[in-house]
Design a protein around this motif. Structure first.
Motif, mmCIF file in Angstrom:
data_model
loop_
_atom_site.group_PDB
_atom_site.id
_atom_site.type_symbol
_atom_site.label_atom_id
_atom_site.label_comp_id
_atom_site.label_asym_id
_atom_site.label_seq_id
_atom_site.Cartn_x
_atom_site.Cartn_y
_atom_site.Cartn_z
ATOM 1 N N ASP A 81 0.828 -1.204 0.000
ATOM 2 C CA ASP A 81 0.000 0.000 0.000
ATOM 3 C C ASP A 81 0.871 1.266 0.000
ATOM 4 O O ASP A 81 0.634 2.212 0.745
ATOM 5 N N LEU A 82 1.886 1.265 -0.845
ATOM 6 C CA LEU A 82 2.787 2.409 -0.913
ATOM 7 C C LEU A 82 2.086 3.668 -1.397
ATOM 8 O O LEU A 82 2.485 4.783 -1.049
ATOM 9 N N LEU A 83 1.033 3.486 -2.184
ATOM 10 C CA LEU A 83 0.281 4.643 -2.693
ATOM 11 C C LEU A 83 -0.732 5.177 -1.689
ATOM 12 O O LEU A 83 -1.319 6.242 -1.912
ATOM 13 N N MET A 84 -0.941 4.449 -0.601
ATOM 14 C CA MET A 84 -1.824 4.907 0.496
ATOM 15 C C MET A 84 -3.204 5.300 -0.023
ATOM 16 O O MET A 84 -3.693 6.412 0.216
ATOM 17 N N GLN A 85 -3.810 4.398 -0.750
ATOM 18 C CA GLN A 85 -5.060 4.678 -1.458
ATOM 19 C C GLN A 85 -6.199 5.121 -0.541
ATOM 20 O O GLN A 85 -7.113 5.824 -0.977
ATOM 21 N N ASN A 86 -6.152 4.730 0.721
ATOM 22 C CA ASN A 86 -7.263 5.034 1.622
ATOM 23 C C ASN A 86 -7.050 6.293 2.456
ATOM 24 O O ASN A 86 -7.835 6.571 3.370
ATOM 25 N N SER A 87 -6.020 7.048 2.148
ATOM 26 C CA SER A 87 -5.757 8.252 2.934
ATOM 27 C C SER A 87 -5.361 9.414 2.030
ATOM 28 O O SER A 87 -4.213 9.511 1.586
ATOM 29 N N ILE A 88 -6.307 10.294 1.772
ATOM 30 C CA ILE A 88 -6.022 11.488 0.963
ATOM 31 C C ILE A 88 -4.987 12.359 1.654
ATOM 32 O O ILE A 88 -4.097 12.934 1.004
ATOM 33 N N ASN A 89 -5.061 12.472 2.974
ATOM 34 C CA ASN A 89 -4.097 13.303 3.707
ATOM 35 C C ASN A 89 -2.679 12.783 3.536
ATOM 36 O O ASN A 89 -1.734 13.565 3.309
ATOM 37 N N HIS A 90 -2.511 11.480 3.651
ATOM 38 C CA HIS A 90 -1.180 10.897 3.455
ATOM 39 C C HIS A 90 -0.701 11.093 2.025
ATOM 40 O O HIS A 90 0.484 11.386 1.794
ATOM 41 N N GLN A 91 -1.585 10.925 1.069
ATOM 42 C CA GLN A 91 -1.216 11.131 -0.333
ATOM 43 C C GLN A 91 -0.758 12.571 -0.566
ATOM 44 O O GLN A 91 0.223 12.818 -1.277
ATOM 45 N N THR A 92 -1.467 13.508 0.029
ATOM 46 C CA THR A 92 -1.124 14.926 -0.133
ATOM 47 C C THR A 92 0.233 15.231 0.481
ATOM 48 O O THR A 92 1.063 15.929 -0.126
ATOM 49 N N THR A 93 0.475 14.710 1.680
ATOM 50 C CA THR A 93 1.763 14.918 2.340
ATOM 51 C C THR A 93 2.893 14.338 1.509
ATOM 52 O O THR A 93 3.934 14.979 1.300
ATOM 53 N N ALA A 94 2.696 13.126 1.010
ATOM 54 C CA ALA A 94 3.718 12.476 0.194
ATOM 55 C C ALA A 94 3.999 13.283 -1.069
ATOM 56 O O ALA A 94 5.163 13.492 -1.449
ATOM 57 N N ALA A 95 2.952 13.741 -1.727
ATOM 58 C CA ALA A 95 3.123 14.504 -2.961
ATOM 59 C C ALA A 95 3.914 15.785 -2.719
ATOM 60 O O ALA A 95 4.772 16.158 -3.527
ATOM 61 N N LYS A 96 3.638 16.463 -1.610
ATOM 62 C CA LYS A 96 4.353 17.703 -1.301
ATOM 63 C C LYS A 96 5.832 17.433 -1.015
ATOM 64 O O LYS A 96 6.710 18.172 -1.469
ATOM 65 N N LEU A 97 6.112 16.384 -0.256
ATOM 66 C CA LEU A 97 7.502 16.061 0.070
ATOM 67 C C LEU A 97 8.284 15.687 -1.192
ATOM 68 O O LEU A 97 9.429 16.110 -1.371
ATOM 69 N N ILE A 98 7.662 14.902 -2.054
ATOM 70 C CA ILE A 98 8.341 14.494 -3.288
ATOM 71 C C ILE A 98 8.560 15.697 -4.204
ATOM 72 O O ILE A 98 9.638 15.857 -4.801
ATOM 73 N N ALA A 99 7.551 16.561 -4.308
ATOM 74 C CA ALA A 99 7.681 17.745 -5.159
ATOM 75 C C ALA A 99 8.808 18.648 -4.667
ATOM 76 O O ALA A 99 9.589 19.190 -5.470
ATOM 77 N N HIS A 100 8.913 18.822 -3.353
ATOM 78 C CA HIS A 100 9.988 19.643 -2.788
ATOM 79 C C HIS A 100 11.344 19.007 -3.071
ATOM 80 O O HIS A 100 12.316 19.696 -3.435
ATOM 81 N N ASN A 101 11.410 17.690 -2.940
ATOM 82 C CA ASN A 101 12.647 16.970 -3.241
ATOM 83 C C ASN A 101 13.073 17.189 -4.690
ATOM 84 O O ASN A 101 14.249 17.447 -4.985
ATOM 85 N N ASP A 102 12.108 17.084 -5.584
ATOM 86 C CA ASP A 102 12.420 17.081 -7.012
ATOM 87 C C ASP A 102 12.667 18.475 -7.587
ATOM 88 O O ASP A 102 13.154 18.585 -8.725
#
Length: 217
Positions: A81-102
């Motif tokens: 469940d690396l994509l965390m399909q059941n948690s929009i909040n987790h998905q949003t946090t992950a997307a922000k961290l990755i975007a900042h990294n990239d």
């Protein structure tokens, strides 16, 4: 059915995270390890921008962004469940961290690693700029082992190859830096079985002329 073809370069952090995504999704690809100075014409025909990773599906579709390759693999199968399909909040946090990294972090990381190419400032200046992101990750790890939740997520596997690169610019400085949680987190992932598997050495595709199957066997 033929396997998708993955053009990769072992030490590239973008290619590392693509291979991690494929491995953790238990997918199988035909791995073509390349040398960046001698890019094969087949890869350039598929993706003229000439950067790795490049995934060519059996349909002919080309995916040449590392995050898109990760998502493609995990959409086929995501046992952790690396994509965390059941948690929009987790998905949003992950997307922000990755975007900042990239974006911001990668910009300063490149200047820190190749400071001699950017003589406008000292190496330490570029490192200090990159450290703001490391500080953010340190805070993320305050009450958990991984960046978004206790278990590993797409954020961890998308980001740690770049923190590895940052650490290796000056290991003496890194080992004495004030980021104990990030260092422990990085070490955990570097010592993991998946990382060991994706860092296996293969002959380059042009030299050997042979395909190597990578991922689920």
């Amino acid at each position: 059915m033929p396997h998708p073809i993955l053009y990769s370069f072992r030490r590239c952090p973008y290619a590392m995270r693509a291979r991690l995504g494929i491995l953790l999704a238990t997918q199988t690809v035909e791995l073509r390890e390349i040398v960046l100075k001698h890019k094969p014409q087949a890869m350039l025909k598929a993706s003229p921008k000439g950067t790795v990773p490049v995934l060519v599906l059996d349909t002919g579709k080309v995916i040449d962004e590392s995050l898109d390759i990760m998502r493609w693999a995990l959409e086929q199968n995501d046992p952790l469940d690396l994509l965390m399909q059941n948690s929009i909040n987790h998905q949003t946090t992950a997307a922000k961290l990755i975007a900042h990294n990239d974006t911001d972090f990668k910009l300063w990381l490149d200047r820190y690693k190749y400071a001699d190419r950017f003589p406008e400032y000292e190496e330490s200046y570029y490192r200090n700029k990159a450290e703001s992101y490391i500080s953010q990750l340190e805070a993320q790890l305050l009450d958990r082992d991984n960046l978004v939740r206790q278990q590993v997520s797409i954020a961890d596997i998308a980001i740690f190859p770049f923190i590895r690169q940052f650490a290796h610019v000056n290991l003496t400085w890194w080992n004495n830096s004030p980021y104990p949680r990030v260092k422990s987190w990085l070490d955990m992932h570097l010592q993991s079985e998946p990382f060991s598997l994706i860092m296996s050495k293969y002959p380059t595709w042009l030299e050997s002329g042979k395909s190597v199957l990578f991922g689920a066997q």
